[in-house]
Design a protein around this motif. Structure first.
Motif, short mmCIF file in Angstrom:
data_model
loop_
_atom_site.label_atom_id
_atom_site.label_comp_id
_atom_site.label_asym_id
_atom_site.label_seq_id
_atom_site.Cartn_x
_atom_site.Cartn_y
_atom_site.Cartn_z
N HIS A 184 58.82 -8.19 30.06
CA HIS A 184 57.41 -7.86 30.49
C HIS A 184 57.30 -6.70 30.12
O HIS A 184 58.26 -5.86 29.90
CB HIS A 184 58.21 -7.72 32.34
CG HIS A 184 57.28 -7.03 33.62
ND1 HIS A 184 56.21 -7.89 33.07
CD2 HIS A 184 57.59 -6.26 34.11
CE1 HIS A 184 55.06 -7.65 34.32
NE2 HIS A 184 55.74 -6.48 34.60
N PRO A 185 56.56 -6.03 29.99
CA PRO A 185 55.78 -5.30 29.25
C PRO A 185 55.13 -3.89 29.99
O PRO A 185 55.92 -4.62 31.31
CB PRO A 185 54.20 -5.86 29.03
CG PRO A 185 53.96 -6.42 30.15
CD PRO A 185 54.73 -7.84 30.44
N VAL A 186 54.85 -3.37 30.05
CA VAL A 186 55.07 -2.00 30.72
C VAL A 186 54.48 -2.06 31.88
O VAL A 186 53.56 -2.80 32.15
CB VAL A 186 54.66 -0.59 29.72
CG1 VAL A 186 53.51 0.00 29.99
CG2 VAL A 186 55.42 0.75 30.35
N HIS A 187 54.98 -1.46 33.01
CA HIS A 187 54.21 -1.83 34.37
C HIS A 187 54.38 -0.25 34.66
O HIS A 187 55.23 0.46 35.55
CB HIS A 187 55.80 -2.34 35.80
CG HIS A 187 55.79 -2.76 36.28
ND1 HIS A 187 55.30 -4.26 36.96
CD2 HIS A 187 55.15 -2.41 38.02
CE1 HIS A 187 54.82 -4.71 37.83
NE2 HIS A 187 55.41 -3.34 38.96
N ILE A 188 52.62 -0.29 35.09
CA ILE A 188 52.07 0.90 35.54
C ILE A 188 51.80 1.10 36.80
O ILE A 188 50.54 0.21 36.94
CB ILE A 188 51.13 0.97 33.96
CG1 ILE A 188 51.56 1.04 32.71
CG2 ILE A 188 50.36 2.72 34.37
CD1 ILE A 188 50.93 0.67 31.52
N HIS A 189 51.86 2.64 37.68
CA HIS A 189 51.00 2.41 38.81
C HIS A 189 50.91 3.99 37.84
O HIS A 189 50.83 4.42 37.71
CB HIS A 189 52.37 3.37 39.22
CG HIS A 189 52.37 4.47 41.14
ND1 HIS A 189 52.60 3.91 41.46
CD2 HIS A 189 51.12 5.14 40.60
CE1 HIS A 189 52.24 5.05 42.50
NE2 HIS A 189 51.43 5.44 42.23
N HIS B 248 51.43 -3.51 32.23
CA HIS B 248 50.93 -4.86 33.41
C HIS B 248 50.48 -3.61 34.43
O HIS B 248 50.76 -3.09 34.91
CB HIS B 248 51.48 -5.12 34.07
CG HIS B 248 51.63 -5.99 35.16
ND1 HIS B 248 51.48 -6.84 34.98
CD2 HIS B 248 51.72 -5.32 36.14
CE1 HIS B 248 51.10 -7.18 37.15
NE2 HIS B 248 51.91 -6.60 37.25
N PHE B 249 48.90 -3.41 34.84
CA PHE B 249 48.87 -2.53 35.99
C PHE B 249 49.04 -2.55 36.98
O PHE B 249 48.56 -3.87 37.45
CB PHE B 249 46.95 -2.13 35.57
CG PHE B 249 47.21 -1.69 34.21
CD1 PHE B 249 47.39 0.06 34.29
CD2 PHE B 249 47.15 -2.28 33.22
CE1 PHE B 249 46.42 0.89 32.50
CE2 PHE B 249 46.44 -1.63 32.13
CZ PHE B 249 46.54 -0.69 31.70
N PRO C 223 42.36 -9.77 28.10
CA PRO C 223 43.53 -11.07 27.96
C PRO C 223 44.62 -10.44 28.09
O PRO C 223 45.97 -10.18 28.42
CB PRO C 223 43.53 -11.94 26.98
CG PRO C 223 42.57 -11.45 26.10
CD PRO C 223 41.78 -10.48 26.42
N GLU C 224 44.71 -8.95 27.47
CA GLU C 224 45.93 -8.03 27.05
C GLU C 224 46.45 -7.42 28.58
O GLU C 224 47.46 -6.83 28.23
CB GLU C 224 45.87 -7.24 25.88
CG GLU C 224 45.24 -6.18 26.19
CD GLU C 224 44.08 -6.19 25.78
OE1 GLU C 224 43.54 -6.76 25.93
OE2 GLU C 224 43.43 -5.36 25.92
N VAL C 225 45.34 -7.24 29.19
CA VAL C 225 46.08 -6.67 30.45
C VAL C 225 46.37 -7.56 31.90
O VAL C 225 45.85 -8.99 31.76
CB VAL C 225 44.32 -5.76 30.72
CG1 VAL C 225 45.21 -5.96 32.68
CG2 VAL C 225 44.33 -4.57 30.35
N ARG D 153 46.52 -13.43 35.28
CA ARG D 153 46.85 -12.19 35.35
C ARG D 153 45.84 -11.45 36.49
O ARG D 153 46.55 -10.21 35.97
CB ARG D 153 45.86 -11.68 33.61
CG ARG D 153 46.36 -12.56 32.92
CD ARG D 153 45.55 -12.09 31.83
NE ARG D 153 43.88 -12.20 31.39
CZ ARG D 153 43.07 -11.64 31.60
NH1 ARG D 153 43.64 -10.14 31.69
NH2 ARG D 153 41.88 -11.82 31.53
N VAL D 154 46.06 -11.84 37.65
CA VAL D 154 45.89 -11.53 38.78
C VAL D 154 46.61 -11.92 39.91
O VAL D 154 45.81 -12.52 40.84
CB VAL D 154 44.22 -11.44 39.29
CG1 VAL D 154 43.41 -10.43 40.73
CG2 VAL D 154 43.11 -10.77 37.73
N VAL D 155 48.21 -11.57 39.83
CA VAL D 155 48.36 -11.86 40.93
C VAL D 155 48.78 -11.27 42.07
O VAL D 155 48.32 -10.37 42.54
CB VAL D 155 49.84 -12.41 40.14
CG1 VAL D 155 50.01 -13.20 38.81
CG2 VAL D 155 50.49 -11.20 40.14
N LEU D 156 49.36 -12.10 43.06
CA LEU D 156 49.29 -11.71 45.04
C LEU D 156 51.12 -10.69 44.88
O LEU D 156 51.95 -10.77 44.41
CB LEU D 156 49.49 -13.10 46.07
CG LEU D 156 49.64 -12.39 47.00
CD1 LEU D 156 49.04 -13.79 47.52
CD2 LEU D 156 50.97 -11.96 47.64
#
Ligand SMILES: [Zn+2]
Length: 550
Positions: free
Chosen positions: A238-243, A269-270, A301-303, A380-383
């Motif tokens: 999983h890529p970096v997970h960003i808030h 991942h935002f 697509p990378e986001v 790429r836009v999940v719940l």
């Protein structure tokens, strides 16, 4: 029926988007806890005729197993009395069943039982301070029915900031690899990069990506770049997970876009982007900037993202973003707690209720739905509701209904405070209705793919035998809140809507390779600054083998 080694789920309508199956009547065959191509004719059968069959749900972002959740439980004793959770009636020999408490942050066993009762079989706690990782693993040990893991917090930690300041990005990467292993974590989580550290040093927060933090030369941009590159160089699943910075602030969409642009071309991942899609500010009223954010996401697509939908009703805001919680506490007048985790991160907690008659809550609700409905790529836009921040995971079925049924959505829209909805795409009318196949993407296939979990979120041969079977019902929320059967690792744990088994879940964690020379420097740092001896810091007994790195 004892937990069968073999099981044929026969004749259901199968939604398995990862394998291109969109509502086909077919059998799903299970042997030894995995999906297999076929079974002998005399294998035990579960009749799923007329029912909807999907992979088990995968929650990419929630808060349910951590020291901060435990603080939240303590902060809300009133919720416990209002929602007692009696022990479930498990089958003979499947105990001992545990009673517990519910509310917005249920106790550990109740969390596992309720996830299973919803058809979810995998979940990640998205924010764990390194120093409290041992606590999270203890809670996960007591959270049955779901496989899961933790994301470890970085980006406001002293050692990392020092490496970035010194231009030592390779050493920062090796430190990240060591920390993932030392904490038994699955992914790197950044919360308000640099902003928490700045706040702890007396600065208000950071506003722009190039603001120096706490009087040093490190900036949010450098933190984002360093950790995104580290995650990708370490080939984490999983890529970096960003808030992002400036959560919950009017006008913050500009910071969110700048953060996405800062990492352009890099996988990232935002998370809970609803909380980062606000227009207004600078004297202007709050407004929706959902279309600005989702246009960028659609085109890149990378986001990837999860939405962080707000659902009306009680919630518990829990975040490492302590400065946000301080402001929320001040503006809402609600009780709060603040926790400083040495030199690692922060934490603030404020109970909150989202009211449909409150203008900002109504705007947040609308923005989340706009993000879902304007997304062109459900993979790429999940719940998520950022459980329990935007609402409990128990609200997922109601959210699914809002996405699948325009008439329900439009009715609900009529009841909310319209004051800030001018210019909102939702208020202008969005006709889209999600299909069952798209729901299967945003609740299981998509999250599994974004997490790099090749054995989850699908029903192809070799996949973990995690399967949810729903009875069709015109009441969509009811259908998704009461699955008829849930199969976990090949065992039927929910039968006829009742939880009968509660096996321990598997721990999902990674152990990327790194240059061990970082250890000498780390030991020096610990000797000088930490209350914990370096040798005592790592969690040593994380169960199960690490997930393989491709
Ligand atoms: Zn969160």
């Amino acid at each position: 029926m004892s937990a069968p080694d073999r099981l044929r789920i026969a004749g259901g309508t199968v939604y398995d988007p990862a394998n291109g199956v969109d509502g086909e009547i077919r059998d799903v065959c299970i042997e030894g806890g995995r999906i297999v191509e076929r079974l002998p004719a005399d294998a035990p059968t579960l009749d799923a005729k007329g029912m909807v069959v999907m992979p088990g749900g995968v929650d990419i972002h929630a808060h349910f197993a951590s020291s901060s959740c435990n603080h939240a439980r303590r902060l809300a004793p009133d919720e416990h009395a209002a929602d007692p959770a009696p022990a479930p009636a498990l089958s003979e020999g499947e105990g001992p069943p545990r009673s517990g408490t519910g509310g917005t942050v249920p106790s550990t066993f109740t969390t596992g039982y309720r996830y299973a009762g919803l058809g979810y079989t995998t979940a990640f706690d998205a924010a764990v301070a390194p120093l409290t990782a041992r606590h999270s693993h203890s809670e996960l040990d007591d959270t049955p029915c779901v496989d899961g893991g933790i994301f470890v917090l970085m980006g406001n930690d002293e050692y990392l900031l020092r490496q970035i300041e010194a231009g030592e990005r390779d050493r920062a990467r090796d430190y990240a690899a060591w920390l993932l292993q030392a904490t038994g974590a699955y992914a790197i989580k950044i919360v308000n990069p640099g902003g928490v550290e700045a706040w702890k040093t007396g600065q208000r927060n950071v506003s722009g990506l190039d603001d120096p933090i706490g009087g040093r030369s490190v900036t949010p941009r450098a933190i984002l770049e360093t950790l995104a590159d580290a995650a990708n160089a370490l080939r984490l699943p999983h890529p970096v997970h960003i808030h992002c910075n400036n959560l919950g602030v009017a006008g913050n969409y500009a910071t969110t876009l700048a953060s996405m642009e800062a990492l352009a071309g890099r996988r990232a991942h935002f998370t809970h982007i609803q909380f980062h899609s606000y227009g207004g500010g600078g004297g202007q009223p709050w407004s929706s900037a959902a279309s600005r954010i989702i246009e960028y996401v659609n085109a890149h697509p990378e986001v990837s993202t999860d939405v962080g939908q707000v659902m009306f009703g009680p919630a518990m805001t829990i975040t490492a973003d302590a400065p946000v919680e301080y402001l929320l506490h001040k503006s809402s007048g609600r009780r709060w707690t603040n926790i400083d985790v040495e030199l690692e991160t922060g934490c603030g907690i404020v109970p909150l209720t989202y009211k449909d008659k409150a203008a900002v809550s109504a705007l947040q609700w609308a923005i989340g739905l706009e993000l879902f409905l304007l997304s062109t790529d459900p993979w790429r836009v999940v719940l998520s509701t950022d459980h329990p921040n935007g609402g409990s995971f128990l609200a997922y079925p109601a959210l699914i209904e809002l996405l699948m049924d325009r008439s329900v959505r439009d009715e609900r829209l009529k009841q909310v405070n319209p004051k800030l909805l001018a210019g909102s795409a939702l208020a202008d009318g969005l006709a889209r209705e999600y299909t069952l196949g798209e729901i299967a993407i945003i609740t299981r296939a998509g999250p599994a793919r974004l997490l790099g979990l090749t054995h989850k979120g699908h029903l192809g041969p070799g996949a973990d035998a995690d399967v949810t079977i729903y009875s069709r019902d015109p009441d969509i929320a009811k259908m998704f809140s009461t699955p008829r059967y849930v199969v976990k690792s090949g065992a039927v744990i929910v039968e006829e809507g009742q939880l009968r088994r509660a096996p321990a879940g598997r721990r999902l964690h990674v152990a990327p390779g790194y240059d061990q020379t970082v250890l000498r420097d780390l030991r020096r740092h610990f000797d000088r600054y930490s209350t914990v001896a370096f040798d005592n810091y790592p969690v040593r007994d994380v169960p199960g083998e690490p997930v393989a790195i491709a």
